[in-house]
Design an enzyme around this catalytic site. Structure first.
Site, PDB file in Angstrom:
ATOM      1  N   ARG A   1       4.009  -5.177  -3.229  1.00 54.48           N
ATOM      2  CA  ARG A   1       3.224  -6.379  -2.989  1.00 54.48           C
ATOM      3  C   ARG A   1       2.128  -6.203  -1.947  1.00 54.48           C
ATOM      4  NH1 ARG A   1       4.552 -12.087  -0.171  1.00 54.48           N
ATOM      5  NH2 ARG A   1       2.970 -13.308  -1.269  1.00 54.48           N
ATOM      6  N   LEU A   2       0.942  -6.667  -2.317  1.00 53.55           N
ATOM      7  CA  LEU A   2      -0.137  -6.926  -1.377  1.00 53.55           C
ATOM      8  C   LEU A   2      -0.191  -8.432  -1.215  1.00 53.55           C
ATOM      9  CD1 LEU A   2      -2.607  -6.004   0.302  1.00 53.55           C
ATOM     10  CD2 LEU A   2      -3.980  -6.253  -1.777  1.00 53.55           C
ATOM     11  N   ALA A   3       0.232  -8.934  -0.069  1.00 60.28           N
ATOM     12  CA  ALA A   3       0.367 -10.373   0.136  1.00 60.28           C
ATOM     13  C   ALA A   3      -1.004 -10.995   0.369  1.00 60.28           C
ATOM     14  CB  ALA A   3       1.285 -10.654   1.322  1.00 60.28           C
ATOM     15  N   VAL A   4      -1.388 -11.919  -0.525  1.00 61.62           N
ATOM     16  CA  VAL A   4      -2.691 -12.588  -0.446  1.00 61.62           C
ATOM     17  C   VAL A   4      -2.521 -14.104  -0.420  1.00 61.62           C
ATOM     18  CG1 VAL A   4      -4.869 -12.992  -1.675  1.00 61.62           C
ATOM     19  CG2 VAL A   4      -3.921 -10.677  -1.533  1.00 61.62           C
TER      20      VAL A   4
ATOM     21  N   GLU B   1      -4.275 -12.326  -9.673  1.00 54.38           N
ATOM     22  CA  GLU B   1      -4.451 -13.683  -9.165  1.00 54.38           C
ATOM     23  C   GLU B   1      -4.754 -14.615 -10.335  1.00 54.38           C
ATOM     24  OE1 GLU B   1      -3.923 -14.212  -6.075  1.00 54.38           O
ATOM     25  OE2 GLU B   1      -4.240 -12.261  -5.120  1.00 54.38           O
TER      26      GLU B   1
ATOM     27  N   CYS C   1      -1.114  -6.177  -5.843  1.00 54.18           N
ATOM     28  CA  CYS C   1       0.185  -5.622  -6.192  1.00 54.18           C
ATOM     29  C   CYS C   1       0.147  -4.542  -7.270  1.00 54.18           C
ATOM     30  CB  CYS C   1       1.154  -6.713  -6.611  1.00 54.18           C
ATOM     31  SG  CYS C   1       1.203  -8.110  -5.473  1.00 54.18           S
TER      32      CYS C   1
END
Length: 618
Positions: free
Chosen positions: A50-53, A80, A2
């Site tokens: 957002r980069l969804a992980v 994270e 993100c």
């Protein structure tokens, strides 16, 4: 992973600032291609890409923590937290309830439970902004090692912030200006903590919290390396390092999206790949995917040089075969490395024409771009050299004893861009260099860095000096590499995790005596001893070889041709910054690669000044 941004103003009503906030947030779209959002309050505006992980559906941001029908807390978060599952269980025991499976909500609840002391509970890489409407205060927080970036720009009535300078520069009140000190920072090949190059802008230092109130902004350090006596013997130390590495990699394998490793065939990346393969196999999730970078014809025509004694390819393949990874080579053509569009994309990603890495920046970006087509998360071996003492200059008595940063004494920056580089500043005007006073600027930074080193009572001689050398690398050198990796990866929407930056491992090895770190007469003795059983002998015993650089002479020729076109343009903004005689030498037919690094710097400066609206105040 993100991207975050925001604006705090105590004299304005920011509920009407949606357009500005959306423009700032849009600059972070590369960091968060999956979703975006903004949240507006009277004096706070937060943006998120957002980069969804983890928890793909439930982790949308900015995220709010509601309590008693009110909204006491808003968070925009990048990174994270690897121990979020344990923290969630602990917070539930305190009565907290959760509506998502995301680590974002755990961070919110942790603050509600422990206040500003919540940072002591977090293990991970992160940068976030937390607005508390109850007190009208903003917290800006950055992880201990500075893995994730966070910049801020104080204003007359608040602050602007963002994961990258471009988010702040998108605000209409900010203009990109750089003075002589900023340009010196750009050229010095060492990263001054807190310095952001652009005037008025700062980078939050690793392990720090910035608290913004109506009265102003204050900084507090919540973590730093400390000097402690190491009491474990050698076998215990080796066992402890292995235990830590297995726990760290296991935590960093958690993802709800495709995951891989970066594999060069060196000790560091091979250890991470082997541990990941073991962990995934044990969980029934194997095989591990691994990726390497190479250049067309590079392995076949490789020439050893002062930094790189061996090519990566054979060793990467040996490790991949040993652990049975699903391996791919990303092979880049010289034309791709020399393509101005690719180098401009790197400059845009980094916001600055960072001097010293040359084609290594471009190849890293292209590598990550190719990996992102198949994976969303990658584990990297970055920072093992800084932690365990892997670079050649750690072991060169002359460089260790030099009264400056050891990598400066070793002239590393002048060689990173390839064999025969004639120095990064070789094309710059002599008067400009005198004004920048890079030797003086570097020396002042070195003195401050030495003053920051924690000391152990009674420590002297070689052990004292090697503690200094280690601290310099962990606070000034690795920051350059972490920033480089973050920008190149996030420009392509790839999350790169760095297990060797876990603060538990860094602290433990930092306090291990240098004699123990080199007990077998080699570099990275402890890492090799702790993991040799995971690796083929050829990989375990390989001598350090840094990230590769193309050796194709056509690359330097392409740069020279582009420099000629720039100099033929009377409006090229870089012209007043250059030494015309040195440029003539660089453009001569027999110059070869002697001005390669300097040409990369000149071309980068020209694009930066022409396309990014930067004003130099020299």
């Amino acid at each position: 992973m993100c991207g975050i941004t925001g604006w705090i103003s105590y004299d304005q009503d920011l509920t009407t600032a949606r357009g500005t906030l959306e423009a700032m947030t849009a600059t972070m779209a590369c960091r968060g291609p999956d979703a975006g959002g903004v949240w507006l309050d009277t004096h706070a505006a937060l943006g998120h890409r957002r980069l969804a992980v983890i928890d793909v559906e439930g982790g949308r941001q900015p995220m709010l923590a509601e309590h008693g029908g009110r909204t006491p807390l808003a968070l925009t978060y990048s990174g994270e937290v690897y121990n979020y599952r344990e923290l969630r269980a602990e917070l539930r025991s305190h009565g907290h309830t959760f509506r998502t499976d995301s680590d974002t909500e755990v961070v919110l609840r942790a603050y509600l439970q422990w206040g500003e002391a919540f940072t002591e509970h977090l293990n991970g890489m992160y940068a976030f902004a937390l607005w508390d409407p109850r007190t009208e205060e903003l917290l800006l927080v950055r992880d201990r090692m500075g893995i994730k970036p966070l910049y801020y720009h104080p204003t007359a009535d608040g602050v602007l912030f963002g994961s990258e300078p471009k988010a702040i520069l998108a605000h209409p009140a900010v203009r990109p200006a750089v003075d002589a000190e900023g340009l010196a920072e750009l050229m010095a090949f060492t990263k001054t903590p807190g310095h952001a190059v652009y005037k008025g802008m700062r980078e939050l230092r690793p392990g720090h919290i910035a608290r913004v109130r109506r009265e102003g902004l204050t900084l507090r350090r919540y973590w730093a390396l400390e000097a402690d006596e190491h009491t474990d013997d050698l076998p215990t130390t080796v066992a402890r390092i292995r235990e830590l590495l297995e726990d760290i990699v296991a935590r960093q394998l958690v993802a709800d999206v495709p995951l891989c490793t970066l594999l060069s065939g060196g000790l560091d990346s091979s250890v991470i790949t082997a541990l990941a393969a073991k962990g995934l196999a044990g969980a029934g999730r194997g095989p591990v995917r691994s990726f390497s970078v190479d250049f067309t014809g590079h392995t076949e025509n490789f020439r050893a040089d002062a930094l790189r004694p061996t090519p990566d390819g054979p060793y990467a393949h040996a490790l991949a075969e040993h652990v049975r990874s699903d391996h791919s080579d990303i092979v880049l053509a010289t034309a791709d490395l020399a393509d101005p569009a690719h180098r401009d994309a790197v400059l845009t990603a980094r916001d600055l024409p960072v001097a010293g890495f040359g084609d290594g920046d471009t190849s890293l970006y292209l590598l990550f771009k190719a990996i992102r087509q198949q994976s969303t998360v990658a584990l990297s071996g970055e920072s093992a050299d800084e932690v365990f003492g892997g670079y050649a200059w750690f072991h060169n008595p002359e460089h260790v004893a030099a009264d400056t940063f050891p990598w400066i004494a070793a002239r590393v920056a002048d060689h990173f861009s390839g064999e025969g580089s004639g120095g990064r500043t070789g094309l710059l005007d002599r008067g400009l260099l005198a004004k920048l006073d890079l030797p003086g600027y570097t020396d002042a930074g070195y003195r401050q860095a030495l003053a920051d080193v924690p000391r152990l009572p009674g420590e002297s001689g070689r052990q004292k000096r090697m503690r200094e050398i280690s601290h310099l690398h962990l606070t000034r050198f690795v920051q350059m590499l972490l920033d480089r990796k973050d920008r190149a990866s996030m420009a392509t929407g790839l999350e790169v995790r760095v297990p060797f930056c876990d603060h538990r491992l860094v602290s433990y090895v930092f306090n291990t005596p240098w004699s123990m770190k080199t007990f077998d007469g080699r570099e990275k003795s402890l890492l090799r001893a702790a993991t040799r059983d995971l690796l083929p002998a050829a990989v375990a015993d390989r001598v350090k070889s840094p990230y590769p650089s193309t050796q194709d002479p056509r690359y330097a020729a392409a740069l020279r041709a582009e420099l000629g076109r720039v100099l033929a343009d009377p409006g090229a903004p870089v012209r007043p910054l250059l030494d015309t005689a040195a440029v003539a030498d660089a453009l001569s037919g027999d110059a070869g690669e002697s001005f390669r690094a300097a040409t990369e710097v000149a071309l980068g400066l020209n694009t930066w000044l022409a396309s990014h609206g930067v004003r130099l105040e020299l």
